[in-house]
Design an enzyme around this catalytic site. Structure first.
Site, PDB file in Angstrom:
ATOM      1  N   LYS A 117       0.843  -1.198   0.000  1.00 26.18           N
ATOM      2  CA  LYS A 117       0.000   0.000   0.000  1.00 26.18           C
ATOM      3  C   LYS A 117       0.878   1.247   0.000  1.00 26.18           C
ATOM      4  CE  LYS A 117      -1.918   2.496   3.280  1.00 26.18           C
ATOM      5  NZ  LYS A 117      -1.775   3.844   2.685  1.00 26.18           N
TER       6      LYS A 117
ATOM      7  N   GLY B 275       7.038   4.428   8.651  1.00 27.51           N
ATOM      8  CA  GLY B 275       6.179   5.577   8.948  1.00 27.51           C
ATOM      9  C   GLY B 275       6.333   5.986  10.392  1.00 27.51           C
ATOM     10  N   SER B 276       5.252   6.474  10.967  1.00 25.98           N
ATOM     11  CA  SER B 276       5.335   7.037  12.321  1.00 25.98           C
ATOM     12  C   SER B 276       5.391   5.935  13.379  1.00 25.98           C
ATOM     13  CB  SER B 276       4.122   7.930  12.579  1.00 25.98           C
ATOM     14  OG  SER B 276       2.946   7.168  12.485  1.00 25.98           O
TER      15      SER B 276
ATOM     16  N   GLU C 264      10.265   0.453  10.325  1.00 24.99           N
ATOM     17  CA  GLU C 264      11.260   1.528  10.194  1.00 24.99           C
ATOM     18  C   GLU C 264      10.526   2.794  10.568  1.00 24.99           C
ATOM     19  OE1 GLU C 264      13.021   4.455   9.395  1.00 24.99           O
ATOM     20  OE2 GLU C 264      12.992   4.070   7.228  1.00 24.99           O
TER      21      GLU C 264
ATOM     22  N   CYS D 297      13.439  10.510   7.837  1.00 30.07           N
ATOM     23  CA  CYS D 297      13.370   9.860   9.153  1.00 30.07           C
ATOM     24  C   CYS D 297      14.687  10.002   9.909  1.00 30.07           C
ATOM     25  CB  CYS D 297      12.958   8.408   9.007  1.00 30.07           C
ATOM     26  SG  CYS D 297      13.928   7.532   7.795  1.00 30.07           S
TER      27      CYS D 297
ATOM     28  N   GLU E 198       9.502  14.159  17.086  1.00 31.98           N
ATOM     29  CA  GLU E 198       9.907  14.280  15.681  1.00 31.98           C
ATOM     30  C   GLU E 198       9.007  15.326  15.023  1.00 31.98           C
ATOM     31  OE1 GLU E 198       9.143  10.856  13.146  1.00 31.98           O
ATOM     32  OE2 GLU E 198      11.114  11.146  12.239  1.00 31.98           O
TER      33      GLU E 198
HETATM   34  P1  NAP Z   1       1.823   7.419   9.037  1.00 31.29           P
HETATM   35  O1  NAP Z   1       0.399   7.732   9.357  1.00 31.29           O
HETATM   36  O2  NAP Z   1       2.583   6.538   9.937  1.00 31.29           O
HETATM   37  O3  NAP Z   1       1.843   6.837   7.538  1.00 31.29           O
HETATM   38  C1  NAP Z   1       2.721   5.871   7.016  1.00 31.29           C
HETATM   39  C2  NAP Z   1       1.930   4.801   6.290  1.00 31.29           C
HETATM   40  O4  NAP Z   1       1.107   4.082   7.214  1.00 31.29           O
HETATM   41  C3  NAP Z   1       0.963   5.357   5.257  1.00 31.29           C
HETATM   42  O5  NAP Z   1       0.884   4.472   4.161  1.00 31.29           O
HETATM   43  C4  NAP Z   1      -0.328   5.376   6.040  1.00 31.29           C
HETATM   44  O6  NAP Z   1      -1.485   5.398   5.254  1.00 31.29           O
HETATM   45  C5  NAP Z   1      -0.239   4.098   6.801  1.00 31.29           C
HETATM   46  N1  NAP Z   1      -1.130   4.024   7.951  1.00 31.29           N
HETATM   47  C6  NAP Z   1      -1.681   5.034   8.673  1.00 31.29           C
HETATM   48  N2  NAP Z   1      -2.474   4.553   9.650  1.00 31.29           N
HETATM   49  C7  NAP Z   1      -2.446   3.202   9.547  1.00 31.29           C
HETATM   50  C8  NAP Z   1      -3.061   2.136  10.277  1.00 31.29           C
HETATM   51  N3  NAP Z   1      -3.861   2.364  11.302  1.00 31.29           N
HETATM   52  N4  NAP Z   1      -2.795   0.872   9.895  1.00 31.29           N
HETATM   53  C9  NAP Z   1      -1.966   0.613   8.867  1.00 31.29           C
HETATM   54  N5  NAP Z   1      -1.367   1.572   8.129  1.00 31.29           N
HETATM   55  C10 NAP Z   1      -1.595   2.859   8.474  1.00 31.29           C
HETATM   56  O7  NAP Z   1       2.599   8.736   8.855  1.00 31.29           O
HETATM   57  P2  NAP Z   1       1.957  10.154   8.467  1.00 31.29           P
HETATM   58  O8  NAP Z   1       0.690  10.413   9.221  1.00 31.29           O
HETATM   59  O9  NAP Z   1       1.811  10.230   7.028  1.00 31.29           O
HETATM   60  O10 NAP Z   1       3.080  11.098   9.000  1.00 31.29           O
HETATM   61  C11 NAP Z   1       3.104  11.336  10.406  1.00 31.29           C
HETATM   62  C12 NAP Z   1       4.468  11.266  10.980  1.00 31.29           C
HETATM   63  O11 NAP Z   1       5.090  10.017  10.684  1.00 31.29           O
HETATM   64  C13 NAP Z   1       5.448  12.265  10.446  1.00 31.29           C
HETATM   65  O12 NAP Z   1       5.281  13.515  11.021  1.00 31.29           O
HETATM   66  C14 NAP Z   1       6.735  11.604  10.789  1.00 31.29           C
HETATM   67  O13 NAP Z   1       7.066  11.847  12.133  1.00 31.29           O
HETATM   68  C15 NAP Z   1       6.463  10.157  10.628  1.00 31.29           C
HETATM   69  N6  NAP Z   1       6.937   9.612   9.344  1.00 31.29           N
HETATM   70  C16 NAP Z   1       8.086   8.901   9.355  1.00 31.29           C
HETATM   71  C17 NAP Z   1       8.576   8.384   8.174  1.00 31.29           C
HETATM   72  C18 NAP Z   1       9.826   7.585   8.138  1.00 31.29           C
HETATM   73  O14 NAP Z   1      10.464   7.518   7.095  1.00 31.29           O
HETATM   74  N7  NAP Z   1      10.218   6.912   9.199  1.00 31.29           N
HETATM   75  C19 NAP Z   1       7.914   8.611   6.978  1.00 31.29           C
HETATM   76  C20 NAP Z   1       6.721   9.334   6.996  1.00 31.29           C
HETATM   77  C21 NAP Z   1       6.237   9.821   8.198  1.00 31.29           C
HETATM   78  P3  NAP Z   1      -2.041   6.783   4.616  1.00 31.29           P
HETATM   79  O15 NAP Z   1      -1.879   6.515   3.203  1.00 31.29           O
HETATM   80  O16 NAP Z   1      -3.468   6.902   5.011  1.00 31.29           O
HETATM   81  O17 NAP Z   1      -1.206   7.899   5.153  1.00 31.29           O
END
Ligand code: NAP
Ligand code: MG
Length: 502
Positions: A191, A244-245, A267, A301, A400
């Site tokens: 996804k 992701g987060s 990660e 990240c 973060e």
């Molecule tokens: P996120 O919500 O963790 O999104 C990452 C991925 O997880 C996206 O594909 C997201 O789908 C999916 N996701 C969200 N909720 C989920 C759930 N309940 N079950 C399964 N998958 C789920 O991150 P974000 O909200 O976009 O960003 C928030 C914070 O995450 C940032 O401020 C940053 O701190 C952190 N982040 C870290 C990285 C990294 O490289 N480590 C990358 C991005 C963000 P959607 O398509 O709906 O978003």
């Protein structure tokens, strides 16, 4: 019939891409026909509608991946053939470099000068690196005390892997996930992030063209709480890999535990320290520290978001850093502008979160040295921002921010410095700047982080592992270490004349 979208780039070129769910090597609409809008973060305008996967679509994709695992991939395709197909995919990525980079820049906002010379070439390099591993990931023969047995291990593919990726490096995260999974014989349901689904849709065309058999790699656009959650809790997915987060990472782990205990690799985020010693090459350190936090608009990240500068050079260093940040402010523009270095934040939501952090920082008593405002009058641009005199427990020093916001600290005593640098929940990365190589190595060994750079930042290679200590994750991506995330080790014990005990 699944839809198509024609993307118009500021450079005058156009690309038409399929916008359906990619299942069994075909673009199909979502079962309930739903779509959602994708926005150009430089303008805030909608550029495409793409299919939105529900849990039912995930079921269809998993069935396709399971069938492909049993019938065509896994142990059914010789490992060298899997490698060959991935090599072809890497070649196709190179042949389509600029179109992929244009789509990436339009969707994510990052400068085309960077997506075309870094993101997409790194995608090809990663796929090629793991293609090379396909027929080299052997088990071992193991000598034991009793000579009447023969023991060996096999590295078997795990099965169907669910993969969930973020929006900051949409194509590169796609490659990091699919390349080791496919090379080791797994099939995949991936996804993309809701903010940035477009470049992966273009990749799907190349996947079919490279000869990846139907069902081996299925790619869906959709939302985390629906499609992502369905992957994490699916009873017929054997492994889930997530970037992701930390918050969502915890949920993925809970869902995996309470469904079929699928294997989990994560990660997650970071609050990585950058340490500058008084013997550092100042201009170099200033440049790397700037890239460390402002690259990709701070949406990295392993961004160096907490800077520690030795007290004896603090004032001189900060003057130079301020100059660099001012220069980057002048290069904060639409990713298609020739001299853009910092694009917009990816979405209104991310923009709002970062601006809220900046407001909180001011209220918590930190000194705003530079920036802190919206940049321009459209899109989600934020000025490169520096905070000083930040209280240890301030939110901006702990959480973060994932934006162009740097928190600067002064240090005097090395032992205290190490304790402060390690005083975080996270442990993804760190950097040290010094010309004294022994000191650099000593500090590197004391830092609790999966990656430590000496005299550079954010530089990663397909050959070198990447992953987190502490709350920054579980498992390693890249390098030989990544193969372990996608294989089950089977031990085979063969009796060579040993008699039964009774
Ligand atoms: P996120 O919500 O963790 O999104 C990452 C991925 O997880 C996206 O594909 C997201 O789908 C999916 N996701 C969200 N909720 C989920 C759930 N309940 N079950 C399964 N998958 C789920 O991150 P974000 O909200 O976009 O960003 C928030 C914070 O995450 C940032 O401020 C940053 O701190 C952190 N982040 C870290 C990285 C990294 O490289 N480590 C990358 C991005 C963000 P959607 O398509 O709906 O978003
Ligand atoms: Mg999200």
């Amino acid at each position: 019939m699944a839809g198509k979208a024609t993307l118009s780039f500021p450079t005058g070129e156009k690309s038409t891409i399929s916008t359906g769910l990619f299942i069994d090597n075909k673009f199909v609409p979502a079962l309930d026909g739903k779509t959602f809008g994708v926005v150009n973060p430089s303008t805030g305008e909608e550029i495409a509608q793409v299919s939105e996967a529900s849990a039912k679509d995930i079921d269809v994709a998993v069935k396709s991946a399971r069938k492909a695992f049993k019938e065509v991939w896994g142990e059914k395709t010789p490992a060298s053939q899997r490698g060959k197909i991935l090599m072809r995919l890497a070649d196709l990525v190179e042949q389509n470099n600029d179109e992929l980079a244009r789509i990436e820049s339009l969707d994510n906002g990052k400068p085309f000068s960077i997506s075309s010379t870094f993101d997409v070439p790194s995608v090809a390099a990663n796929i090629r690196y793991f293609a090379g591993w396909a027929d080299k990931n052997h088990g071992k023969t193991i000598e034991v005390d009793t000579q009447s047995d023969f023991h060996y291990t096999r590295h078997e593919p795990i099965g169907v892997c669910g993969q969930i990726i973020p929006w900051n490096f949409p194509l590169l995260m796609f490659a990091w996930k699919i390349a080791p999974a496919l090379a080791t014989g797994n099939t995949v349901v991936l996804k993309t992030a809701e903010q940035t689904p477009l470049s992966a849709l273009k990749m799907c065309e190349l996947i079919a063209e490279a000869g990846v058999p139907p069902g081996v790699l299925n790619v869906v656009s959709g939302f985390g709480p629906v499609a992502g959650a369905a992957i994490a809790s699916h009873m017929d997915i054997d492994k889930v890999a997530f970037t992701g987060s930390t918050l969502v990472g915890r949920n993925i782990m809970k869902a995996a535990a309470s469904s079929n205990l699928k294997k989990v690799t994560l990660e997650l985020g970071g609050k990585s320290p950058t340490i500058v010693c008084d013997d550092a090459d100042l201009d170099n350190a200033v440049s790397w520290a700037t890239c460390g936090i402002l690259m990709n608009s701070g949406q990295v990240c392993c961004a160096g978001s907490r800077l520690f500068v030795q007290d004896t050079i603090y004032d001189k260093f900060m003057e130079k850093l301020q100059e660099k940040f001012t220069m980057i402010k002048g290069m904060t523009k639409d990713g298609f502008a020739k001299d853009s270095f910092q694009g917009p934040q990816v979405s209104q939501l991310q923009f709002d979160r970062i601006m809220e952090h900046i407001e909180t920082g001011k209220k918590e008593g930190a000194t705003l040295r530079q920036g802190g405002n919206r940049h321009g009058d459209k899109g989600y641009f934020i000025e490169p921002t520096i905070f000083e005199n930040v209280p240890v427990d301030a939110k901006i020093n702990r959480e973060e921010i994932f934006g162009p916001v740097l928190v600067v600290n002064k240090w005097k005593d090395e032992e205290e410095l190490i304790a402060r640098a390690n005083d975080t929940l996270y442990g993804l990365a760190a950097a040290v700047h010094t010309t004294h190589i022994r000191k650099g190595i000593e500090i590197a060994h004391k830092l609790q982080a999966g990656t430590v750079w000496i005299n550079q930042h954010n530089m990663l290679n397909p050959q070198v592992p990447f992953g987190g200590f502490k709350a920054s994750g579980i498992g390693r991506e890249l390098g030989e270490y990544a193969l372990a995330n996608y294989t089950n080790v089977k031990a085979v014990h063969l009796a060579l004349g040993r008699q039964p005990p009774i």
